[in-house]
Structures are given as C-alpha cells and as structure tokens.
Design an enzyme around this catalytic site. Sequence first.
Site, short mmCIF file in Angstrom:
data_model
loop_
_atom_site.label_atom_id
_atom_site.label_comp_id
_atom_site.label_asym_id
_atom_site.label_seq_id
_atom_site.Cartn_x
_atom_site.Cartn_y
_atom_site.Cartn_z
N ASP A 13 4.22 -8.70 -0.57
CA ASP A 13 5.20 -8.86 -1.46
C ASP A 13 5.03 -7.39 -2.36
OD1 ASP A 13 5.55 -9.86 -4.71
OD2 ASP A 13 2.94 -9.38 -5.04
N ASP A 15 5.92 -6.66 -6.57
CA ASP A 15 5.39 -6.35 -7.30
C ASP A 15 3.95 -6.86 -7.83
OD1 ASP A 15 8.12 -6.03 -9.30
OD2 ASP A 15 8.47 -8.33 -8.64
#
Length: 229
Positions: A13, A15
């Site tokens: 991922d 963020d």
Amino acid sequence: MAKFRQVSHVIFDMDGVILDTEGSYKRAIATIARRFGKNYTNDIVAKVTGTVERESARIAITEMTIPMPVEEFRKEFRNLSHSFFAKHGVPLMPGTQKLIRHLSKHNIPISVATSSSLESFELKSAQHKDLFKLFDHIVCGSSDPDVKQGKPAPDIFLVSAARFPDKPNPEKCLVLEDSPNGVQAAISAGMQVIMVPDENIPMELREAASFVVSSVDETPLEKFGLPPL
C-alpha cells in the site's frame, strides 16, 4: 511458524506504508468537520483510512452527519490535502526505503496498490521518483478501470497480482498495509498481510493481520521465505 506461508511477491500500500500522508489526510477531513461543529474521531479515522476518495467522503459525511454533497466534500478534501502536501512535502515512512531497496536488490517482484487516483499518486510521489521506479508496476485504485470496488473489497490486490509478468497465485503474495480496510482487502484476496498500523488504530482492528509491526523494516521476511533484512 506453521501459520506463515512462503511467498514470492510483495505488494505495498502507499499511504501510511511508503509515504507519510495520513497526517495531511486527517487534517483535511478534520478541517472540514470543524466547520460544521463535528469531531473526526479515531473510530471514524479507522473506517475511512485505506478507502478510495469517493468512499472516504461518503463515510465521513455519513458518520459525522455533515450536510454536504459527496462531490463537494471530495473537491474540498482534495484541495486541502494537496495544499498540505505542497506546503509540508510528503516524506517517506520510517524504514520504507530500506525495505524496498532490499527486496529490489534480491530481485523480489514488488508493486504498489494504492487507493489514490493516478493524479494524486503523481503529486505525492514526485519527490521520490527514483524509489518508485524500483516497483514492477503501480495500481491506482481510484482511477484504474479494472478496480471495480475499493478496499475492503479485494479487487486492487487481485489486479496487482495479475499484472506481474508471471501472474502469481494470490497466496504467493505478501501485502504491507496500514489500515483495517486494507488488511481485510488482502485477506479477502487470499493473501497474507503485514500491518503497520497508525497508533490510533484500536487493538481489535489489528488482530486479523498475519503480523503487526511498528515500522516496515521490522517485517520478518524470513518467516515468509524471503531474504531477511
């Protein structure tokens, strides 16, 4: 040791795992909420984190009963968060560069699966282009037509796995995530997941992860058959 499966590919991922953007996102939503006398609590943060922008706006509006159309909320949220990025920059999360370069050095296929749009990705990653060049590919969930549903649905991780040249089975992929929604998406995709949670994420929302670490460079790669840091 028996509960860990060997993997061959790693999906990040962005963020809260690669880039330290969550503080700016929280400030943006909290700024909108305060205008209506609302409080952006940690419980709502946990529900919003990891979702695509439209869903983030919908959840925030619903949970805090903010009298604002979703598209208007999205526009203001985007403008505020992007202004925070421009003002403060977007630093890397601790340990991220070390782990990414280690996996790349050992020829482990790696990708990014982010709920951000391509436009937002380009803005946030601008200071770190050399690092992002190490990834095999980037999937931007908010603008990728193949990602039909955002996290906690598994779509983004299944799309990311399918775009590796050798198209590994989902069970051969290890995901690094910071949000409960992302953890659930990885599990639903049939993947193992390392969680790097924000300190405000309640303990009960961390339990589904295969392993929880406070920094990505603490990931026990050897438990998953990968070269240890």
